[in-house]
Scaffold this motif. Structure first.
Motif, PDB file in Angstrom:
ATOM      1  N   LEU A 205      41.609 -61.776 -66.103  1.00  0.00           N
ATOM      2  CA  LEU A 205      42.676 -61.212 -66.923  1.00  0.00           C
ATOM      3  C   LEU A 205      42.196 -59.948 -67.631  1.00  0.00           C
ATOM      4  O   LEU A 205      40.997 -59.758 -67.857  1.00  0.00           O
ATOM      5  CB  LEU A 205      43.137 -62.231 -67.972  1.00  0.00           C
ATOM      6  N   ARG A 206      43.119 -59.099 -68.001  1.00  0.00           N
ATOM      7  CA  ARG A 206      42.794 -57.918 -68.781  1.00  0.00           C
ATOM      8  C   ARG A 206      43.279 -58.148 -70.211  1.00  0.00           C
ATOM      9  O   ARG A 206      44.483 -58.073 -70.493  1.00  0.00           O
ATOM     10  CB  ARG A 206      43.427 -56.669 -68.190  1.00  0.00           C
ATOM     11  N   LEU A 207      42.366 -58.432 -71.104  1.00  0.00           N
ATOM     12  CA  LEU A 207      42.720 -58.698 -72.493  1.00  0.00           C
ATOM     13  C   LEU A 207      42.897 -57.401 -73.265  1.00  0.00           C
ATOM     14  O   LEU A 207      42.309 -56.368 -72.923  1.00  0.00           O
ATOM     15  CB  LEU A 207      41.627 -59.544 -73.156  1.00  0.00           C
ATOM     16  N   THR A 208      43.677 -57.466 -74.329  1.00  0.00           N
ATOM     17  CA  THR A 208      43.757 -56.340 -75.250  1.00  0.00           C
ATOM     18  C   THR A 208      42.477 -56.314 -76.084  1.00  0.00           C
ATOM     19  O   THR A 208      41.706 -57.287 -76.104  1.00  0.00           O
ATOM     20  CB  THR A 208      44.969 -56.472 -76.186  1.00  0.00           C
ATOM     21  N   GLU A 209      42.257 -55.233 -76.797  1.00  0.00           N
ATOM     22  CA  GLU A 209      41.060 -55.145 -77.630  1.00  0.00           C
ATOM     23  C   GLU A 209      41.054 -56.231 -78.698  1.00  0.00           C
ATOM     24  O   GLU A 209      40.019 -56.841 -78.973  1.00  0.00           O
ATOM     25  CB  GLU A 209      40.957 -53.772 -78.280  1.00  0.00           C
ATOM     26  N   SER A 210      42.199 -56.505 -79.296  1.00  0.00           N
ATOM     27  CA  SER A 210      42.260 -57.541 -80.329  1.00  0.00           C
ATOM     28  C   SER A 210      41.992 -58.919 -79.749  1.00  0.00           C
ATOM     29  O   SER A 210      41.333 -59.758 -80.377  1.00  0.00           O
ATOM     30  CB  SER A 210      43.618 -57.516 -81.035  1.00  0.00           C
ATOM     31  N   LEU A 212      40.154 -59.551 -77.035  1.00  0.00           N
ATOM     32  CA  LEU A 212      38.737 -59.591 -76.683  1.00  0.00           C
ATOM     33  C   LEU A 212      37.880 -59.771 -77.926  1.00  0.00           C
ATOM     34  O   LEU A 212      36.914 -60.541 -77.929  1.00  0.00           O
ATOM     35  CB  LEU A 212      38.347 -58.307 -75.952  1.00  0.00           C
ATOM     36  N   GLN A 213      38.251 -59.080 -78.987  1.00  0.00           N
ATOM     37  CA  GLN A 213      37.496 -59.205 -80.235  1.00  0.00           C
ATOM     38  C   GLN A 213      37.586 -60.622 -80.780  1.00  0.00           C
ATOM     39  O   GLN A 213      36.584 -61.169 -81.259  1.00  0.00           O
ATOM     40  CB  GLN A 213      38.024 -58.216 -81.269  1.00  0.00           C
ATOM     41  N   GLU A 214      38.747 -61.238 -80.712  1.00  0.00           N
ATOM     42  CA  GLU A 214      38.901 -62.606 -81.196  1.00  0.00           C
ATOM     43  C   GLU A 214      38.050 -63.570 -80.375  1.00  0.00           C
ATOM     44  O   GLU A 214      37.393 -64.471 -80.921  1.00  0.00           O
ATOM     45  CB  GLU A 214      40.369 -63.027 -81.134  1.00  0.00           C
ATOM     46  N   VAL A 258      28.951 -56.808 -78.181  1.00  0.00           N
ATOM     47  CA  VAL A 258      29.263 -55.514 -77.581  1.00  0.00           C
ATOM     48  C   VAL A 258      28.028 -54.961 -76.864  1.00  0.00           C
ATOM     49  O   VAL A 258      28.113 -54.481 -75.729  1.00  0.00           O
ATOM     50  CB  VAL A 258      29.756 -54.515 -78.651  1.00  0.00           C
ATOM     51  N   VAL A 259      26.871 -55.048 -77.531  1.00  0.00           N
ATOM     52  CA  VAL A 259      25.634 -54.573 -76.910  1.00  0.00           C
ATOM     53  C   VAL A 259      25.291 -55.424 -75.695  1.00  0.00           C
ATOM     54  O   VAL A 259      24.814 -54.900 -74.680  1.00  0.00           O
ATOM     55  CB  VAL A 259      24.480 -54.582 -77.932  1.00  0.00           C
ATOM     56  N   TYR A 287      33.688 -55.532 -73.213  1.00  0.00           N
ATOM     57  CA  TYR A 287      33.967 -54.281 -73.917  1.00  0.00           C
ATOM     58  C   TYR A 287      33.765 -53.075 -73.006  1.00  0.00           C
ATOM     59  O   TYR A 287      34.455 -52.061 -73.150  1.00  0.00           O
ATOM     60  CB  TYR A 287      33.098 -54.175 -75.172  1.00  0.00           C
ATOM     61  N   VAL A 288      32.852 -53.176 -72.067  1.00  0.00           N
ATOM     62  CA  VAL A 288      32.647 -52.072 -71.130  1.00  0.00           C
ATOM     63  C   VAL A 288      33.839 -51.927 -70.195  1.00  0.00           C
ATOM     64  O   VAL A 288      34.327 -50.817 -69.945  1.00  0.00           O
ATOM     65  CB  VAL A 288      31.341 -52.269 -70.332  1.00  0.00           C
ATOM     66  N   SER A 289      34.336 -53.048 -69.678  1.00  0.00           N
ATOM     67  CA  SER A 289      35.492 -52.980 -68.778  1.00  0.00           C
ATOM     68  C   SER A 289      36.743 -52.526 -69.516  1.00  0.00           C
ATOM     69  O   SER A 289      37.632 -51.893 -68.929  1.00  0.00           O
ATOM     70  CB  SER A 289      35.737 -54.337 -68.115  1.00  0.00           C
ATOM     71  N   LEU A 290      36.830 -52.808 -70.801  1.00  0.00           N
ATOM     72  CA  LEU A 290      38.007 -52.441 -71.587  1.00  0.00           C
ATOM     73  C   LEU A 290      37.937 -51.004 -72.097  1.00  0.00           C
ATOM     74  O   LEU A 290      38.915 -50.250 -72.016  1.00  0.00           O
ATOM     75  CB  LEU A 290      38.161 -53.395 -72.776  1.00  0.00           C
ATOM     76  N   MET A 291      36.750 -50.605 -72.625  1.00  0.00           N
ATOM     77  CA  MET A 291      36.631 -49.335 -73.322  1.00  0.00           C
ATOM     78  C   MET A 291      35.876 -48.271 -72.536  1.00  0.00           C
ATOM     79  O   MET A 291      35.997 -47.079 -72.829  1.00  0.00           O
ATOM     80  CB  MET A 291      35.908 -49.545 -74.670  1.00  0.00           C
TER      81      MET A 291
END
Length: 334
Positions: A205-210, A212-214, A258-259, A287-291
């Motif tokens: 799935l492709r999550l939103t940033e929020s 993914l952060q959760e 994230v790291v 985070y890499v795939s998203l950002m």
């Protein structure tokens, strides 16, 4: 700032000293001898799997955060306790000599590492992430079989809470309850286990940033934040300081993940001690795939800034160890 805080901390030396105490404590507490009070000692094979999962490997970041937060809230008291016990922790039986707040901190440091180790054992199993390499060696289920790995994880989780509830008077009952509550919440359905459930459900799935952060706030961040707060709970702190440390722990917990996402695509397996590229190969959101790689790196640096700003607001006299660990988390290469 206290006079001691005006001087730079030799972080490597500080880590070396703290790890020496933690490693000896883990070696003593995760042992057949430690279960001698039971009617039947822990089966040898089970204890071997538990020790394999915990000893001789890992960054020990969570125990270090416990000790750093404890040092920050205790200020000069910890240095007196540690200096007084520095020689003692190198000899058998020395753990019983550590009493009071330092005993609580050392038990908390080991307990949080046991929870982390159990989670890795279970996460690596075929029913979860199905990984074969951890901390530079075969995963527990590869080495001992799936049944033994499952039981070893269960036993490590139980032992963590046993460490926080000694049957002597070394930890006050109210402190035992607070530490158990902090650790249980971080490990359960509203923490690490809940985050892992979201992770497994998010494959492909492709999550939103929020979103993914959760997920990462729960899966990884909760236990790192709890490490900071358990260290603080072993000392004395006011409400404003407690809130600042919560903000610090939350920022560092997310920064670590994230790291990790960055290193999963930039480092090799030998460097990481685990299978590189696993998330991408499993089509997991990161985070890499998203950002993108550069923005993920920048986000980690921003989180480090947030963490250091929280320390400035804490009102604590000496936060050098916490600051050093924050920088190490974000700037690490493995």
């Amino acid at each position: 700032m206290s006079s001691s805080a005006a001087f730079p901390l030799d972080l490597a030396d500080w880590i070396s000293h703290q790890l020496a105490a933690v490693e000896q404590a883990l070696d003593q507490w995760v042992s057949v001898d430690a279960s001698a009070h039971l009617e039947h000692q822990a089966p040898v094979e089970l204890m071997a799997a538990m020790r394999y999962a915990v000893l001789d490997g890992g960054k020990r970041l969570r125990p270090l955060l416990v000790m750093a937060a404890f040092e920050a809230v205790q200020s000069g008291l910890l240095s007196q306790v540690v200096n007084a016990s520095e020689e003692a922790v190198t000899v058998p039986g020395a753990l019983e000599q550590a009493t009071g707040p330092y005993q609580a901190a050392l038990r908390s440091a080991c307990a949080v590492e046991l929870i982390h180790a159990y989670s890795l054992v279970h996460d690596d199993m075929p029913c979860m992430d199905n990984d074969v390499l951890r901390r530079g060696k075969p995963t527990v289920h590869v080495q001992f079989g799936q049944a033994s790995a499952l039981l070893a994880g269960d036993a490590l989780q139980a032992l963590a809470f046993e460490l926080l509830t000694p049957d002597d008077a070394s930890l006050p009952a109210a402190q035992q309850a607070q530490l158990c509550r902090l650790l249980a919440r971080a490990a359960g359905c509203t923490g690490m286990a809940g985050g892992q459930a979201i992770d497994l459900a998010s494959v492909g799935l492709r999550l939103t940033e929020s979103q993914l952060q959760e997920m990462h706030r729960l899966k990884t961040g909760a236990l790192l934040k709890a490490s900071v707060m358990m260290g603080a709970a072993c000392g004395h702190t006011g409400a404003a300081t407690w809130c600042a440390l919560q903000e610090f722990g939350a920022a560092i917990g997310l920064a670590f993940q994230v790291v990790d996402d960055v290193l999963d695509v930039t480092a090799d397996s030998a460097t990481l001690g685990k299978t590189a590229g696993k998330d991408a190969n499993s089509d997991k959101p990161t985070y890499v795939s998203l950002m993108g790689l550069d923005e993920a790196r920048a986000f980690a640096q921003n989180l480090k800034t947030q963490a250091l700003q929280a320390l400035q607001r804490s009102g604590l006299a000496d936060v050098r160890a916490l600051q050093g660990l924050a920088e190490m988390v974000v700037d690490r290469t493995y």
